[in-house]
Scaffold this motif. Structure first.
Motif, PDB file in Angstrom:
ATOM      1  N   ARG A  95       0.833  -1.202   0.000  1.00  0.00           N
ATOM      2  CA  ARG A  95       0.000   0.000   0.000  1.00  0.00           C
ATOM      3  C   ARG A  95       0.865   1.248   0.000  1.00  0.00           C
ATOM      4  O   ARG A  95       0.584   2.231  -0.685  1.00  0.00           O
ATOM      5  CB  ARG A  95      -0.921  -0.001   1.225  1.00  0.00           C
ATOM      6  CG  ARG A  95      -2.069  -0.981   1.100  1.00  0.00           C
ATOM      7  CD  ARG A  95      -2.891  -0.997   2.360  1.00  0.00           C
ATOM      8  NE  ARG A  95      -3.364   0.324   2.715  1.00  0.00           N
ATOM      9  CZ  ARG A  95      -3.600   0.704   3.978  1.00  0.00           C
ATOM     10  NH1 ARG A  95      -3.408  -0.126   4.972  1.00  0.00           N
ATOM     11  NH2 ARG A  95      -4.032   1.914   4.224  1.00  0.00           N
ATOM     12  N   ARG A  96       1.938   1.182   0.800  1.00  0.00           N
ATOM     13  CA  ARG A  96       2.792   2.366   0.882  1.00  0.00           C
ATOM     14  C   ARG A  96       3.478   2.619  -0.458  1.00  0.00           C
ATOM     15  O   ARG A  96       3.547   3.741  -0.933  1.00  0.00           O
ATOM     16  CB  ARG A  96       3.833   2.177   1.983  1.00  0.00           C
ATOM     17  CG  ARG A  96       4.265   3.492   2.610  1.00  0.00           C
ATOM     18  CD  ARG A  96       5.261   3.265   3.689  1.00  0.00           C
ATOM     19  NE  ARG A  96       6.269   2.305   3.253  1.00  0.00           N
ATOM     20  CZ  ARG A  96       7.337   1.989   3.980  1.00  0.00           C
ATOM     21  NH1 ARG A  96       7.501   2.517   5.154  1.00  0.00           N
ATOM     22  NH2 ARG A  96       8.221   1.121   3.525  1.00  0.00           N
TER      23      ARG A  96
ATOM     24  N   SER B  21       2.475   1.702  -3.458  1.00  0.00           N
ATOM     25  CA  SER B  21       1.548   2.167  -4.490  1.00  0.00           C
ATOM     26  C   SER B  21       1.187   3.634  -4.239  1.00  0.00           C
ATOM     27  O   SER B  21       0.972   4.403  -5.169  1.00  0.00           O
ATOM     28  CB  SER B  21       0.297   1.283  -4.532  1.00  0.00           C
ATOM     29  OG  SER B  21      -0.587   1.636  -3.505  1.00  0.00           O
ATOM     30  N   ASN B  22       1.173   4.007  -2.981  1.00  0.00           N
ATOM     31  CA  ASN B  22       0.908   5.412  -2.683  1.00  0.00           C
ATOM     32  C   ASN B  22       2.051   6.290  -3.189  1.00  0.00           C
ATOM     33  O   ASN B  22       1.817   7.326  -3.809  1.00  0.00           O
ATOM     34  CB  ASN B  22       0.725   5.596  -1.178  1.00  0.00           C
ATOM     35  CG  ASN B  22       0.253   6.998  -0.851  1.00  0.00           C
ATOM     36  OD1 ASN B  22      -0.629   7.519  -1.533  1.00  0.00           O
ATOM     37  ND2 ASN B  22       0.839   7.612   0.153  1.00  0.00           N
TER      38      ASN B  22
ATOM     39  N   VAL C 255       1.712   6.732  -6.928  1.00  0.00           N
ATOM     40  CA  VAL C 255       0.689   7.678  -7.357  1.00  0.00           C
ATOM     41  C   VAL C 255       1.131   9.108  -7.073  1.00  0.00           C
ATOM     42  O   VAL C 255       0.960  10.011  -7.902  1.00  0.00           O
ATOM     43  CB  VAL C 255      -0.659   7.363  -6.673  1.00  0.00           C
ATOM     44  CG1 VAL C 255      -1.648   8.481  -6.910  1.00  0.00           C
ATOM     45  CG2 VAL C 255      -1.209   6.059  -7.189  1.00  0.00           C
ATOM     46  N   VAL C 256       1.738   9.316  -5.911  1.00  0.00           N
ATOM     47  CA  VAL C 256       2.227  10.660  -5.587  1.00  0.00           C
ATOM     48  C   VAL C 256       3.263  11.103  -6.615  1.00  0.00           C
ATOM     49  O   VAL C 256       3.228  12.233  -7.116  1.00  0.00           O
ATOM     50  CB  VAL C 256       2.819  10.688  -4.164  1.00  0.00           C
ATOM     51  CG1 VAL C 256       3.569  11.985  -3.930  1.00  0.00           C
ATOM     52  CG2 VAL C 256       1.718  10.523  -3.138  1.00  0.00           C
TER      53      VAL C 256
ATOM     54  N   SER D 143       1.590  11.934  -9.884  1.00  0.00           N
ATOM     55  CA  SER D 143       0.855  13.187  -9.792  1.00  0.00           C
ATOM     56  C   SER D 143       1.811  14.374  -9.874  1.00  0.00           C
ATOM     57  O   SER D 143       1.551  15.370 -10.558  1.00  0.00           O
ATOM     58  CB  SER D 143       0.056  13.175  -8.494  1.00  0.00           C
ATOM     59  OG  SER D 143      -0.188  14.458  -8.055  1.00  0.00           O
TER      60      SER D 143
END
Lengths: 280, 328
Positions: A7-8, A10-11, A14-15, A18
């Motif tokens: 999860r970390r 993939s975060n 995405v960051v 972005s």
């Protein structure tokens, strides 16, 4: 633990994407403005404002095009501003959920994003064909039509922001509604409305497509509004597409002039809006 | 709602008691109505004048005007398929590139960037929208097209072009000027429109919803994916359609870089044309009634397409506003 790591990660991904997207967007702003500066500054000279557009292969300026653009923008603003403000006033002060109001707002928002070349075709059909020739008048009308939806929108937004207590106070003194609108509502929204007009002017000063079939172009100095008139966007179009180096360099100079004007108008309007916001 | 009702109700008794003021009221009210109706007349005028101008072409070719791909001014044979195809494909490319980037920008501005940076960053992205189409066009012709020709297209041909099937999308010589370049420029141009609508609708999400997700340990990605996006779905689609409406009708930038050829190529590296580019290039030089009428017919088709897309966008954004109002 593994789920947590996934999860970390993939975060982070995405960051990062972005951030990359934002950098991508800003990159183009920098690239476009940078190219304009590099190619445009070298082409700037005093002859730009003292000489008319040259035939290929000789020196010249953009005087006729600058004059044409200014003249048509001024006429369009004089026509478009009162029209837009009155229509916006209707939406903000009189319409209140009425069918007509909803409909006008809907149509106005569509016109706001409608392709500008279609407006050019429309003005061609209603003005150029009956008059039998291209003219600066037709160009101004096309620009005014593009301006109106912008001003309607900002006027309505700005008038809606005016606190009702002001209107009620004026009404309690017995003023008729038109006086309330003109002397109270307009007065407290004037800065916002002016910002809207500035943004609308910025929008039309770079419009090319609606002028192609209306004002056309004119290689010579002309102040006759009833005849084809040179204007910066169309001159840039014609000169940039040409194979001649002199013409291309003039196109860059014109492009720099237009973009600088538009950016100044835009940033100015925003600063003005936030400055007047602070004053209240 | 109640505030609005009060606003209408209050001046009326005053006007009734003072007939002197009511004359001015009638005049002013009437004036604003006239100009509001003028907005409607402009739209009506556009539809009627384009429809009327296109009539000879529609009469001559019938449905063949839309499905025919011939475009021959010499034999007076016109079909709109190539420009319609070009318009749709360039817009599709613009959306494929523009939507993810706009989403990234909106996400960064609303969720990730420090507060002091929000406004300047938002303004800078909006300035992208302020740069006129013709500037993108001249930049695309002299800077972007050569870059794509030298660096991007050879790479595409060498990699994707080798794959059977989709390889035909990337066939042919790298010209720099063509459908791909036009789509790419459109992507940059619609980016600010989509991004600013997305940013605005993301900001309507009640902080409490997001905070409760963060509170149970969700990452930023999860909050955006599972809370923000579901909440703003309709608005996001509305923003995308708004961008699409812009892309469909964009004229000058496309005219510079698309190559203006009335042939439908399978490859997106080859030149094509769009409705607006065909109009910009040919309209003033169109000799003959049928030629001109066919071009106006193109404009009519473009207007109908963009009208539908923009109306759908508007309906969605209105629905979102009403939903947000009811939820609050």
């Amino acid at each position: 633990m593994q789920l947590y790591t996934r999860r970390r990660l993939s975060n982070y991904l995405v960051v990062a994407l972005s951030l990359g997207a934002t950098a991508f967007g800003l990159l183009f702003l920098v690239l476009v403005l940078g190219t304009l500066l590099v190619n445009g500054v070298g082409a700037l000279s005093l002859t730009l404002v003292t000489q008319a557009t040259p035939p290929p292969g000789s020196a010249g300026g953009l005087m006729n095009a600058i004059f044409g653009s200014l003249a048509m923008t001024v006429i369009a603003t004089l026509v478009g501003t009162p029209t837009g403000i009155l229509a916006g006033t209707f939406l903000a002060e009189y319409a209140h959920g009425s069918r007509l109001g909803e409909f006008v707002r809907f149509i106005n928002d569509i016109l706001l994003s409608a392709p500008s070349i279609i407006i050019g075709l429309f003005v061609y059909a209603i003005l150029v064909v009956p008059m039998g020739h291209f003219s600066a008048w037709a160009g101004s009308v096309a620009l005014a039509i593009i301006m109106i939806p912008v001003i309607v929108r900002t006027t309505e937004d700005m008038l809606t922001l005016v606190p009702n207590a002001l209107r009620e106070a004026a009404a309690a003194l017995g003023s008729p509604k038109w006086k309330i609108i003109v002397m109270v509502t307009y007065r407290s929204a004037v800065q916002g409305m002016l910002t809207g007009v500035l943004l609308a002017v910025a929008r039309i000063s770079g419009e090319t497509a609606p002028l192609l079939f209306t004002a056309l172009n004119n290689q010579f100095w002309s102040t006759n509004l009833n005849a084809p008139m040179a204007n910066l966007p169309v001159v840039i179009f014609q000169f940039a597409m040409s194979p001649y180096a002199d013409w291309q360099s003039l196109a860059w100079a014109g492009a720099l002039l237009i973009t600088a004007t538009i950016l100044i108008l835009n940033i100015g309007a925003r600063l003005f809006a936030s400055w007047s916001g602070l004053q209240k | 709602m109640t505030a609005e009702a009060e606003m209408v109700a209050i001046p009326q008794p005053a006007a009734r008691r003072r007939p002197a003021g009511s004359a001015g009221d009638t005049v002013f009210h009437g004036l604003t109505i006239v100009f509001a109706v003028l907005v409607l007349l402009i739209l009506g005028g556009v539809i009627v004048s384009l429809g009327y101008g296109a009539l000879p072409a529609f009469r001559q070719f019938g449905l063949g005007f839309i499905v025919g791909s011939a475009w021959n001014p010499v034999t007076d044979n016109f079909g709109a398929l190539a420009p319609i195809y070009g318009t749709l494909v360039t817009s599709l490319i613009a959306m494929l590139i523009g939507i993810p980037v706009a989403f990234g920008v909106a996400l960064f501005i609303t969720e990730l960037c420090p507060k002091w940076l929000r406004r300047p960053l938002g303004t800078m992205i909006e300035l992208l929208a302020a740069i006129p189409s013709i500037i993108y066009g001249i930049w695309g012709l002299f800077v972007l097209a050569p870059f794509i020709q030298e660096h991007i297209e050879p790479a595409l041909i060498a990699t994707l072009g080798k794959i059977p099937g989709i390889g035909m999308l990337f066939a042919g010589p790298p010209l720099g000027i063509g459908v791909l370049t036009a789509g790419f420029i459109l992507a940059v141009m619609v980016l600010p429109f989509i991004a600013s609508v997305m940013r605005d609708v993301f900001e309507t999400v009640p902080p409490m919803l997001k905070e409760s997700a963060y509170g149970i340990g969700a990452t930023t990605t999860e909050v955006v994916w599972r809370v923000v996006l579901p909440y703003t779905r309709i608005g996001v689609v509305g923003g995308i359609l708004l961008g699409l409406g812009r892309a469909l009708g964009e004229t000058m930038a496309v005219t510079f870089v698309i190559g203006n050829s009335h042939h439908i190529h399978a490859s997106i590296l080859q030149p094509g044309t769009t409705i607006s580019a065909a109009l910009a290039n040919e309209f003033t030089e169109a000799v003959g009634d049928l030629y001109q009428s066919s071009l106006i017919g193109l404009g009519f088709i473009l207007f109908i397409i963009t009208f539908i897309v923009l109306a759908a966008a508007k309906v969605m954004l209105i629905r979102l506003q009403k939903g947000a109002g009811a939820a609050a």
